[in-house]
Design a protein around this motif. Structure first.
Motif, PDB file in Angstrom:
ATOM      1  N   MET A   1       0.511  -1.509  -0.018  1.00 42.08           N
ATOM      2  CA  MET A   1       0.205  -0.598  -0.097  1.00 42.08           C
ATOM      3  C   MET A   1       0.793   1.329  -0.038  1.00 42.08           C
ATOM      4  N   THR A   2       0.312   2.130  -0.532  1.00 38.02           N
ATOM      5  CA  THR A   2       1.060   3.458  -0.795  1.00 38.02           C
ATOM      6  C   THR A   2       1.409   4.560   0.404  1.00 38.02           C
ATOM      7  N   SER A   3       1.938   4.977   0.997  1.00 40.53           N
ATOM      8  CA  SER A   3       2.170   5.976   2.510  1.00 40.53           C
ATOM      9  C   SER A   3       1.406   7.087   1.899  1.00 40.53           C
ATOM     10  N   ILE A   4       0.635   7.633   3.055  1.00 40.11           N
ATOM     11  CA  ILE A   4      -0.105   8.055   3.170  1.00 40.11           C
ATOM     12  C   ILE A   4      -0.049   9.644   3.931  1.00 40.11           C
ATOM     13  N   PRO A   5       0.058  11.356   3.233  1.00 39.14           N
ATOM     14  CA  PRO A   5      -0.367  11.923   4.766  1.00 39.14           C
ATOM     15  C   PRO A   5      -1.167  11.335   5.833  1.00 39.14           C
ATOM     16  N   LEU A   6      -0.701  11.849   7.256  1.00 36.66           N
ATOM     17  CA  LEU A   6      -1.633  11.545   8.184  1.00 36.66           C
ATOM     18  C   LEU A   6      -2.466  13.363   8.733  1.00 36.66           C
ATOM     19  N   PRO A   7      -3.177  12.595   9.665  1.00 36.26           N
ATOM     20  CA  PRO A   7      -3.698  13.796  10.435  1.00 36.26           C
ATOM     21  C   PRO A   7      -2.622  14.972  10.903  1.00 36.26           C
ATOM     22  N   PRO A   8      -3.279  16.489  10.772  1.00 33.33           N
ATOM     23  CA  PRO A   8      -2.404  17.188  12.201  1.00 33.33           C
ATOM     24  C   PRO A   8      -2.441  16.306  13.183  1.00 33.33           C
ATOM     25  N   LEU A   9      -3.321  15.717  14.187  1.00 38.86           N
ATOM     26  CA  LEU A   9      -3.373  15.536  15.392  1.00 38.86           C
ATOM     27  C   LEU A   9      -3.072  14.283  15.405  1.00 38.86           C
ATOM     28  N   VAL A  10      -2.129  13.469  15.483  1.00 38.91           N
ATOM     29  CA  VAL A  10      -2.465  11.925  15.508  1.00 38.91           C
ATOM     30  C   VAL A  10      -3.075  11.023  17.004  1.00 38.91           C
ATOM     31  N   GLN A  11      -3.555  10.406  17.161  1.00 36.76           N
ATOM     32  CA  GLN A  11      -3.710   8.978  18.879  1.00 36.76           C
ATOM     33  C   GLN A  11      -4.428   8.434  18.055  1.00 36.76           C
ATOM     34  N   PHE A  12      -3.743   6.891  18.909  1.00 31.53           N
ATOM     35  CA  PHE A  12      -3.869   5.596  19.055  1.00 31.53           C
ATOM     36  C   PHE A  12      -4.675   4.774  20.021  1.00 31.53           C
ATOM     37  N   SER A  13      -5.285   5.442  20.657  1.00 34.51           N
ATOM     38  CA  SER A  13      -5.741   5.136  22.586  1.00 34.51           C
ATOM     39  C   SER A  13      -6.740   5.766  22.328  1.00 34.51           C
ATOM     40  N   GLY A  14      -7.172   5.235  23.511  1.00 33.78           N
ATOM     41  CA  GLY A  14      -7.708   6.207  24.602  1.00 33.78           C
ATOM     42  C   GLY A  14      -9.299   5.150  23.992  1.00 33.78           C
ATOM     43  N   HIS A  15     -10.015   4.120  23.442  1.00 29.31           N
ATOM     44  CA  HIS A  15     -10.986   3.563  23.602  1.00 29.31           C
ATOM     45  C   HIS A  15     -11.283   2.586  24.576  1.00 29.31           C
ATOM     46  N   GLU A  16      -9.874   1.531  25.076  1.00 28.12           N
ATOM     47  CA  GLU A  16      -9.655   0.893  25.895  1.00 28.12           C
ATOM     48  C   GLU A  16      -9.688  -0.424  25.032  1.00 28.12           C
ATOM     49  N   THR A  17     -10.122  -0.439  24.209  1.00 29.26           N
ATOM     50  CA  THR A  17     -10.341  -1.467  22.634  1.00 29.26           C
ATOM     51  C   THR A  17     -11.357  -1.542  22.687  1.00 29.26           C
ATOM     52  N   PHE A  18     -12.416  -0.919  23.361  1.00 29.17           N
ATOM     53  CA  PHE A  18     -14.006  -0.593  23.178  1.00 29.17           C
ATOM     54  C   PHE A  18     -14.500  -0.974  21.814  1.00 29.17           C
ATOM     55  N   PRO A  19     -15.440  -1.034  21.108  1.00 29.92           N
ATOM     56  CA  PRO A  19     -15.862  -0.533  19.643  1.00 29.92           C
ATOM     57  C   PRO A  19     -16.894   0.715  20.396  1.00 29.92           C
ATOM     58  N   LEU A  20     -17.101   1.610  19.442  1.00 31.24           N
ATOM     59  CA  LEU A  20     -18.323   2.699  20.101  1.00 31.24           C
ATOM     60  C   LEU A  20     -19.519   1.665  19.973  1.00 31.24           C
ATOM     61  N   ARG A  21     -20.687   1.780  20.851  1.00 30.97           N
ATOM     62  CA  ARG A  21     -21.532   1.181  21.260  1.00 30.97           C
ATOM     63  C   ARG A  21     -22.506   2.251  20.984  1.00 30.97           C
ATOM     64  N   GLN A  22     -23.913   1.685  20.551  1.00 31.00           N
ATOM     65  CA  GLN A  22     -25.293   1.896  20.241  1.00 31.00           C
ATOM     66  C   GLN A  22     -25.689   3.638  21.012  1.00 31.00           C
ATOM     67  N   LEU A  23     -25.154   3.143  22.385  1.00 27.59           N
ATOM     68  CA  LEU A  23     -25.998   3.969  23.616  1.00 27.59           C
ATOM     69  C   LEU A  23     -25.449   4.823  24.154  1.00 27.59           C
ATOM     70  N   TRP A  24     -23.870   4.431  23.640  1.00 25.54           N
ATOM     71  CA  TRP A  24     -23.008   5.419  24.441  1.00 25.54           C
ATOM     72  C   TRP A  24     -22.527   6.954  24.224  1.00 25.54           C
ATOM     73  N   LEU A  25     -22.547   7.580  23.224  1.00 27.93           N
ATOM     74  CA  LEU A  25     -23.022   8.649  23.477  1.00 27.93           C
ATOM     75  C   LEU A  25     -23.825   9.226  23.692  1.00 27.93           C
ATOM     76  N   ARG A  26     -25.694   8.977  23.310  1.00 32.08           N
ATOM     77  CA  ARG A  26     -26.032   9.534  24.618  1.00 32.08           C
ATOM     78  C   ARG A  26     -25.671   9.718  26.264  1.00 32.08           C
ATOM     79  N   LYS A  27     -25.463   8.338  26.315  1.00 26.65           N
ATOM     80  CA  LYS A  27     -25.049   8.409  28.143  1.00 26.65           C
ATOM     81  C   LYS A  27     -23.741   9.016  28.290  1.00 26.65           C
TER      82      LYS A  27
END
Length: 310
Positions: A1-27
């Protein structure tokens, strides 16, 4: 795969390995409203979150992360929280989708993660890199690691692999027969953007994306255009079909739209925006022109309402 530029702000953690669940944003929104102006470390403290959300401390941290990544709430430099623009629009007084039941919400959240990418670099990279055929976690991880190293960042392969796995699981729900909260469908799985095949392989499903509202597409186009102007130091009055379809970070790439899907939405821009965006397809010229009247935020808010038929 061809290398591509990354966004200005880089972050690869914070979700504690949990995908976004249906009602989490409302909570998270409800908690942020009650705790607005207070430090996030207090509002989302483990002991507080465990009681409030009925989940473990790692999930409390994940809920906080996803709320910030999806613009439901923001944290100031001193850690104090406030409600984000998306949080107000979806869940505030007269909210557009208080229980996250509308396809427009999932599409907008996808754009925030893979298009805006304030806290979700891997999402941006996965949907913007050039894989067209089947791919797997290991190959994606190796390619992402190469991109990260070329950009001058130091992140372990283990961290990147976890991020890739969570990203894919946000769109292709894990099917292992477990019950309880682990079996809850991720919010973004309904979009059908990634298909899981045999042997741990995945592929993108590029199409006209019929459930993607024109208003969400137009909002993404405006945001992409503004970010591009800032990055390149330009203020172009027009944007070509090729840029909208294929450039890194473009709506065409992020939404995995085929050519027909892009053309259909571009052709409706003039009516949708009362002439502030116009599509031209004559004499070999295929481009969108813009002439924004009033504040950019007013047009965006109007498009957001229209995406929900308001």
């Amino acid at each position: 795969m061809t290398s591509i530029p990354l966004p200005p702000l880089v972050q690869f953690s914070g979700h504690e390995t949990f995908p976004l669940r249906q009602l989490w944003l409302r909570k998270a929104y409800d908690a942020a409203v009650e705790g607005e102006g207070r430090p996030a470390k207090e509002v989302f403290a483990p002991e507080v979150g465990i009681r409030r959300f009925g989940v473990g401390k790692n999930m409390v941290a994940a809920i906080r992360h996803w709320a910030m990544a999806c613009d439901v709430m923001t944290e100031a430099r001193d850690g104090r929280i406030s409600i984000g623009t998306t949080g107000h629009a979806l869940f505030g007084s007269g909210g557009l989708d208080p229980f996250l039941e509308r396809p427009a919400t999932a599409w907008w959240v996808h754009w925030l993660l893979a298009g805006r990418a304030q806290r979700s670099t891997t999402w941006w990279w996965v949907f913007n890199q050039g894989a067209q055929h089947a791919f797997d976690v290991e190959r994606l991880t190796d390619s992402l690691k190469s991109t990260v190293e070329q950009a001058g960042h130091k992140t372990s392969r283990v961290t990147l692999k976890r991020d890739v796995e969570v990203c894919l699981r946000c769109y292709a729900a894990k099917r292992d027969g477990r019950g309880g909260d682990e079996a809850v469908e991720p919010l973004l799985s309904e979009l059908g953007l990634i298909n899981e095949g045999a042997g741990g392989s995945f592929s993108f499903l590029r199409s006209s994306q019929r459930s993607l509202p024109d208003g969400i597409f137009a909002m993404a186009l405006l945001e992409f255009w503004a970010e591009r102007d800032l990055r390149l130091g330009t203020g172009q009055a027009t944007l070509s079909f090729e840029v909208i379809s294929h450039e890194y970070g473009s709506p065409g790439r992020v939404f995995k739209l085929d050519e027909r899907g892009i053309e259909d939405r571009l052709s409706g821009l003039e009516s949708l925006t009362d002439g502030q965006l116009r599509w031209t397809d004559t004499a070999g010229v295929r481009q969108v022109s813009r002439q924004i009247r009033g504040a950019h935020e007013e047009l965006t808010a109007d498009l957001f309402r229209k995406a929900y038929g308001k």
